[in-house]
Design an enzyme around this catalytic site. Structure first.
Site, mmCIF file in Angstrom:
data_model
loop_
_atom_site.group_PDB
_atom_site.id
_atom_site.type_symbol
_atom_site.label_atom_id
_atom_site.label_comp_id
_atom_site.label_asym_id
_atom_site.label_seq_id
_atom_site.Cartn_x
_atom_site.Cartn_y
_atom_site.Cartn_z
ATOM 1 N N CYS A 62 -1.130 0.885 7.362
ATOM 2 C CA CYS A 62 -2.560 0.589 7.559
ATOM 3 C C CYS A 62 -2.987 -0.668 6.804
ATOM 4 C CB CYS A 62 -3.431 1.775 7.138
ATOM 5 S SG CYS A 62 -3.163 3.264 8.122
ATOM 6 N N ARG A 63 -3.162 -0.564 5.493
ATOM 7 C CA ARG A 63 -3.784 -1.662 4.753
ATOM 8 C C ARG A 63 -2.866 -2.860 4.534
ATOM 9 N NH1 ARG A 63 -5.279 2.102 -0.118
ATOM 10 N NH2 ARG A 63 -3.318 2.999 0.631
ATOM 11 N N SER A 64 -1.643 -2.634 4.057
ATOM 12 C CA SER A 64 -0.830 -3.817 3.718
ATOM 13 C C SER A 64 -0.341 -4.598 4.943
ATOM 14 C CB SER A 64 0.317 -3.464 2.765
ATOM 15 O OG SER A 64 1.221 -2.553 3.313
ATOM 16 N N ASP A 86 -7.953 3.901 1.281
ATOM 17 C CA ASP A 86 -7.008 4.297 2.316
ATOM 18 C C ASP A 86 -7.764 4.839 3.537
ATOM 19 O OD1 ASP A 86 -4.980 5.327 3.798
ATOM 20 O OD2 ASP A 86 -4.110 6.541 2.185
ATOM 21 N N CYS A 111 0.869 -1.188 0.000
ATOM 22 C CA CYS A 111 0.000 0.000 0.000
ATOM 23 C C CYS A 111 0.902 1.233 0.000
ATOM 24 C CB CYS A 111 -0.972 -0.022 1.184
ATOM 25 S SG CYS A 111 -0.175 0.016 2.802
ATOM 26 N N ASN A 116 2.469 1.464 4.172
ATOM 27 C CA ASN A 116 2.782 0.207 4.889
ATOM 28 C C ASN A 116 2.537 0.330 6.394
ATOM 29 O OD1 ASN A 116 5.647 -2.029 5.375
ATOM 30 N ND2 ASN A 116 3.538 -2.575 4.983
HETATM 31 P P1 4NP Z 1 -1.624 2.874 4.053
HETATM 32 O O1 4NP Z 1 -2.180 4.260 4.642
HETATM 33 O O2 4NP Z 1 -1.153 3.175 2.653
HETATM 34 O O3 4NP Z 1 -2.806 1.967 4.078
HETATM 35 O O4 4NP Z 1 -0.510 2.459 4.987
HETATM 36 C C1 4NP Z 1 -1.421 5.435 4.656
HETATM 37 C C2 4NP Z 1 -0.560 5.661 5.701
HETATM 38 C C3 4NP Z 1 0.169 6.835 5.743
HETATM 39 C C4 4NP Z 1 0.029 7.769 4.737
HETATM 40 C C5 4NP Z 1 -0.827 7.529 3.680
HETATM 41 C C6 4NP Z 1 -1.541 6.350 3.640
HETATM 42 N N1 4NP Z 1 0.745 8.986 4.807
HETATM 43 O O5 4NP Z 1 0.540 9.846 3.944
HETATM 44 O O6 4NP Z 1 1.575 9.160 5.714
#
Ligand code: 4NP
Length: 164
Positions: free
Chosen positions: A20-22, A133, A15, A18
């Site tokens: 939240c989702r992955s 997200d 994702c 790294n």
């Molecule tokens: P993820 O979520 O892609 O599911 O881990 C996010 C976590 C952090 C950020 C964006 C998406 N960020 O912009 O810091």
């Protein structure tokens, strides 16, 4: 067949951050593979497109929502690297931005084909085409992401086991 003779399924969930989702998909898939007594047949990891959170545990909200479902998400964030295209059989991304960015990094057409949307493994009739997200959302967004991840990981496990 001896376990050592079996081809492992090497899965990398990807994702943006790294956190939240992955890592949630990594933890959910690990739990499902363990429940199916197939740990030896899988290599499961996750990575982020960005490097902002490298070394961090998953987002507290995702860890909390996962714990309510019996999961423990305790991987540490890392960024994707070029060797991932050789080291894994499937690179499972969460949304179309992820797909565009990761396929653009693929060194060959063969490795580009390893990149799949996780939602491809949702049951027939599912309307979801991405795992959105949840980072800027509320707890319901984390729960929704987990709902999709759990369903898609069930489909992924079935697809890989049937593929043998
Ligand atoms: P993820 O979520 O892609 O599911 O881990 C996010 C976590 C952090 C950020 C964006 C998406 N960020 O912009 O810091």
């Amino acid at each position: 067949m001896k376990t050592s003779d079996k081809t492992p399924h090497r899965l990398l969930f990807i994702c943006l951050g790294n956190i939240c989702r992955s890592p949630a998909a990594e933890g959910v898939m690990r739990a499902k593979v363990h429940a199916a007594h197939m740990d030896d047949e899988f290599v499961i990891d996750s990575a982020g497109i960005g490097d902002w959170h490298v070394g961090q545990l998953p987002d507290r909200r995702m860890r909390e929502r996962g714990a309510l479902r019996g999961y423990r998400f305790d991987s540490h964030a890392r960024q994707i690297r070029q060797s991932d295209f050789d080291d894994f059989d499937l690179l499972l991304v969460m949304d179309s931005d992820n797909y565009r960015i990761v396929t653009a990094k693929a060194p060959t057409e063969e490795t580009r084909q390893k990149v799949r949307m996780l939602t491809d493994y949702l049951p027939e009739g599912s309307k979801a085409t991405v795992v959105p997200d949840p980072y800027y959302g509320d707890m319901s967004d984390f729960d929704y992401a987990l709902d999709l991840i759990e369903e898609a990981c069930d489909g992924l496990l079935s697809a890989l086991v049937e593929d043998k």
